[in-house]
Design a protein around this motif. Structure first.
Motif, PDB file in Angstrom:
ATOM      1  N   LEU A   3       3.982  -0.486   7.278  1.00 26.19           N
ATOM      2  CA  LEU A   3       3.273  -2.039   7.182  1.00 26.19           C
ATOM      3  C   LEU A   3       3.007  -2.624   6.604  1.00 26.19           C
ATOM      4  CD1 LEU A   3       3.860  -3.642   9.921  1.00 26.19           C
ATOM      5  CD2 LEU A   3       2.368  -2.232  10.949  1.00 26.19           C
ATOM      6  N   ALA A   4       1.584  -1.390   6.475  1.00 29.14           N
ATOM      7  CA  ALA A   4       0.641  -2.331   5.326  1.00 29.14           C
ATOM      8  C   ALA A   4       0.555  -2.948   4.376  1.00 29.14           C
ATOM      9  CB  ALA A   4      -0.924  -0.864   5.662  1.00 29.14           C
ATOM     10  N   ARG A   5       1.353  -2.377   3.828  1.00 25.43           N
ATOM     11  CA  ARG A   5       1.762  -2.916   2.557  1.00 25.43           C
ATOM     12  C   ARG A   5       3.090  -4.002   2.858  1.00 25.43           C
ATOM     13  NH1 ARG A   5       7.344  -4.522   0.835  1.00 25.43           N
ATOM     14  NH2 ARG A   5       8.152  -1.704   1.042  1.00 25.43           N
ATOM     15  N   LYS A   6       3.530  -3.542   3.661  1.00 22.77           N
ATOM     16  CA  LYS A   6       4.159  -5.446   4.082  1.00 22.77           C
ATOM     17  C   LYS A   6       3.635  -6.202   4.379  1.00 22.77           C
ATOM     18  CE  LYS A   6       8.800  -3.030   5.356  1.00 22.77           C
ATOM     19  NZ  LYS A   6       9.701  -3.151   6.257  1.00 22.77           N
ATOM     20  N   LEU A   7       2.397  -6.012   5.378  1.00 24.54           N
ATOM     21  CA  LEU A   7       1.242  -7.005   6.059  1.00 24.54           C
ATOM     22  C   LEU A   7       0.673  -7.188   4.180  1.00 24.54           C
ATOM     23  CD1 LEU A   7      -0.131  -4.743   8.890  1.00 24.54           C
ATOM     24  CD2 LEU A   7       0.893  -7.138   9.023  1.00 24.54           C
ATOM     25  N   SER A   8       0.195  -6.701   3.600  1.00 21.09           N
ATOM     26  CA  SER A   8      -0.343  -6.862   2.778  1.00 21.09           C
ATOM     27  C   SER A   8       0.128  -8.084   1.839  1.00 21.09           C
ATOM     28  CB  SER A   8      -0.897  -5.613   1.179  1.00 21.09           C
ATOM     29  OG  SER A   8      -1.787  -5.144   2.334  1.00 21.09           O
ATOM     30  N   GLU A   9       1.940  -7.381   1.736  1.00 17.34           N
ATOM     31  CA  GLU A   9       2.366  -8.721   1.024  1.00 17.34           C
ATOM     32  C   GLU A   9       2.640  -9.748   1.174  1.00 17.34           C
ATOM     33  OE1 GLU A   9       7.238  -6.899  -1.262  1.00 17.34           O
ATOM     34  OE2 GLU A   9       6.500  -6.275   0.404  1.00 17.34           O
ATOM     35  N   SER A  10       2.655  -9.601   3.011  1.00 14.14           N
ATOM     36  CA  SER A  10       3.075 -11.018   3.524  1.00 14.14           C
ATOM     37  C   SER A  10       1.622 -12.127   3.364  1.00 14.14           C
ATOM     38  CB  SER A  10       3.585 -10.877   4.444  1.00 14.14           C
ATOM     39  OG  SER A  10       2.326  -9.825   5.321  1.00 14.14           O
ATOM     40  N   GLY A  11       1.044 -10.931   2.850  1.00 13.27           N
ATOM     41  CA  GLY A  11      -0.773 -12.330   2.374  1.00 13.27           C
ATOM     42  C   GLY A  11      -1.702 -11.809   3.741  1.00 13.27           C
ATOM     43  N   VAL A  12      -1.561 -10.999   4.708  1.00 15.52           N
ATOM     44  CA  VAL A  12      -2.508 -10.279   5.539  1.00 15.52           C
ATOM     45  C   VAL A  12      -3.966 -10.065   4.663  1.00 15.52           C
ATOM     46  CG1 VAL A  12      -3.093  -8.906   6.840  1.00 15.52           C
ATOM     47  CG2 VAL A  12      -0.980  -9.843   7.685  1.00 15.52           C
ATOM     48  N   LEU A  46       2.419   4.422  -1.274  1.00 14.01           N
ATOM     49  CA  LEU A  46       0.953   3.452  -0.699  1.00 14.01           C
ATOM     50  C   LEU A  46       0.667   2.672  -2.494  1.00 14.01           C
ATOM     51  CD1 LEU A  46      -0.237   0.615   0.717  1.00 14.01           C
ATOM     52  CD2 LEU A  46      -2.497   2.157   0.830  1.00 14.01           C
ATOM     53  N   ILE A  47      -0.181   3.576  -2.746  1.00  6.02           N
ATOM     54  CA  ILE A  47      -0.301   2.421  -3.837  1.00  6.02           C
ATOM     55  C   ILE A  47       0.382   2.803  -5.183  1.00  6.02           C
ATOM     56  CG2 ILE A  47      -1.529   3.302  -5.911  1.00  6.02           C
ATOM     57  CD1 ILE A  47      -3.576   3.630  -3.496  1.00  6.02           C
ATOM     58  N   THR A  48       1.858   3.398  -6.173  1.00  2.86           N
ATOM     59  CA  THR A  48       2.593   3.631  -5.644  1.00  2.86           C
ATOM     60  C   THR A  48       3.074   2.134  -5.272  1.00  2.86           C
ATOM     61  OG1 THR A  48       3.081   5.533  -6.202  1.00  2.86           O
ATOM     62  CG2 THR A  48       4.893   4.539  -6.898  1.00  2.86           C
ATOM     63  N   ASP A  49       4.111   1.786  -4.025  1.00  2.53           N
ATOM     64  CA  ASP A  49       4.433   0.933  -3.916  1.00  2.53           C
ATOM     65  C   ASP A  49       4.038  -0.539  -4.114  1.00  2.53           C
ATOM     66  OD1 ASP A  49       7.062  -0.627  -2.479  1.00  2.53           O
ATOM     67  OD2 ASP A  49       6.094  -0.168  -0.734  1.00  2.53           O
ATOM     68  N   LEU A  50       2.690  -0.317  -4.000  1.00  2.00           N
ATOM     69  CA  LEU A  50       2.028  -1.519  -4.112  1.00  2.00           C
ATOM     70  C   LEU A  50       1.717  -2.058  -6.197  1.00  2.00           C
ATOM     71  CD1 LEU A  50      -1.349  -1.125  -1.807  1.00  2.00           C
ATOM     72  CD2 LEU A  50       0.687  -2.861  -2.238  1.00  2.00           C
ATOM     73  N   LYS A  51       1.811  -0.861  -6.846  1.00  6.09           N
ATOM     74  CA  LYS A  51       1.598  -1.338  -8.563  1.00  6.09           C
ATOM     75  C   LYS A  51       2.835  -1.884  -8.503  1.00  6.09           C
ATOM     76  CE  LYS A  51       0.733   0.660 -12.580  1.00  6.09           C
ATOM     77  NZ  LYS A  51       0.195   1.810 -13.205  1.00  6.09           N
ATOM     78  N   GLN A  52       4.336  -1.332  -7.697  1.00  6.21           N
ATOM     79  CA  GLN A  52       5.774  -1.911  -8.379  1.00  6.21           C
ATOM     80  C   GLN A  52       5.492  -3.098  -8.167  1.00  6.21           C
ATOM     81  OE1 GLN A  52       7.864   1.602  -6.138  1.00  6.21           O
ATOM     82  NE2 GLN A  52       8.456   2.753  -8.419  1.00  6.21           N
ATOM     83  N   ARG A  53       4.716  -3.610  -7.129  1.00  2.03           N
ATOM     84  CA  ARG A  53       5.458  -5.102  -6.579  1.00  2.03           C
ATOM     85  C   ARG A  53       4.386  -5.745  -6.982  1.00  2.03           C
ATOM     86  NH1 ARG A  53       8.241  -2.205  -2.939  1.00  2.03           N
ATOM     87  NH2 ARG A  53       9.608  -2.633  -1.571  1.00  2.03           N
ATOM     88  N   GLY A  54       3.284  -4.790  -7.882  1.00  5.51           N
ATOM     89  CA  GLY A  54       2.356  -5.987  -8.868  1.00  5.51           C
ATOM     90  C   GLY A  54       1.660  -6.854  -7.310  1.00  5.51           C
ATOM     91  N   LEU A  55       1.741  -6.182  -6.773  1.00  2.93           N
ATOM     92  CA  LEU A  55       0.282  -6.350  -5.236  1.00  2.93           C
ATOM     93  C   LEU A  55      -0.950  -5.143  -6.043  1.00  2.93           C
ATOM     94  CD1 LEU A  55       2.354  -5.816  -2.424  1.00  2.93           C
ATOM     95  CD2 LEU A  55       1.233  -8.261  -3.554  1.00  2.93           C
ATOM     96  N   LEU A  56      -0.702  -4.631  -6.458  1.00  3.55           N
ATOM     97  CA  LEU A  56      -2.124  -3.481  -6.738  1.00  3.55           C
ATOM     98  C   LEU A  56      -3.646  -3.946  -7.300  1.00  3.55           C
ATOM     99  CD1 LEU A  56      -3.334  -1.242  -5.787  1.00  3.55           C
ATOM    100  CD2 LEU A  56      -3.162   0.477  -8.216  1.00  3.55           C
ATOM    101  N   ASP A  57      -3.074  -4.971  -8.178  1.00  2.00           N
ATOM    102  CA  ASP A  57      -4.058  -5.724  -8.738  1.00  2.00           C
ATOM    103  C   ASP A  57      -5.363  -6.791  -8.091  1.00  2.00           C
ATOM    104  OD1 ASP A  57      -4.016  -4.282 -11.385  1.00  2.00           O
ATOM    105  OD2 ASP A  57      -2.459  -5.973 -12.289  1.00  2.00           O
TER     106      ASP A  57
END
Length: 162
Positions: A3-12, A46-57
């Motif tokens: 859910l944290a990843r999805k919230l970050s992905e949606s702009g939270v 979480l780290i892997t997921d964010l990196k794969q989606r280009g969100l970690l940076d």
């Protein structure tokens, strides 16, 4: 964590994950094993997921608390350890932090920070910088004294910046 990843992905812009059982003082060998199992996989995912989606940076992940644990037993049976504010670990990933960097160290017992000690005001100054804020500009004057979130002592720790 998903859910944290999805919230970050949606702009939270700010998401906090809290592990309720992390603060244990007794039955430490069993408690820590269960708690580590709870957070190890999910933190790595979480780290892997964010990196794969280009969100970690652009996403700063911080894992830690406001203190660590004493290197000595808290109770006679030796099953717990009390709080330690003199030396403890936090880790950060993404969001402008230099990957694979270790900053500071404790003494051989894990009691005191001995190498590059970092005050909580320094942590806050660095986090604010990573979020695009200059902690020194958040100063206000009250009763003849300057106040800010990082007190007047916080310093940006550039060694951990990417």
């Amino acid at each position: 964590v998903l859910l944290a990843r999805k919230l970050s992905e949606s702009g939270v812009r700010f998401v906090q994950i809290y592990h309720q059982g992390w603060d244990s003082h007794g039955n430490l060998p069993q408690e820590m094993a269960m708690q580590a199992q709870d957070v190890d996989r999910s933190s790595a995912a979480l780290i892997t997921d964010l990196k794969q989606r280009g969100l970690l940076d652009e996403t700063l992940v911080i894992w830690g608390g406001e203190f660590g644990r004493q290197p000595t037993a808290e109770y006679a049976e030796g099953s717990g350890r009390d709080h330690n504010s003199y030396g403890f670990t936090m880790w950060m990933a993404g969001g402008g932090v230099k990957g694979g960097t270790r900053y500071g160290a404790t003494d051989e017992y894990g009691y005191y920070a001995t190498e590059k000690p970092m005050h909580m005001h320094d942590v806050h100054a660095t986090l604010l910088h990573l979020m695009g804020l200059d902690h020194k500009r958040l100063t206000y004057r009250y009763a003849g004294r300057d106040f800010r979130l990082t007190d007047v002592h916080g310093h940006l720790v550039k060694d951990i910046l990417a």
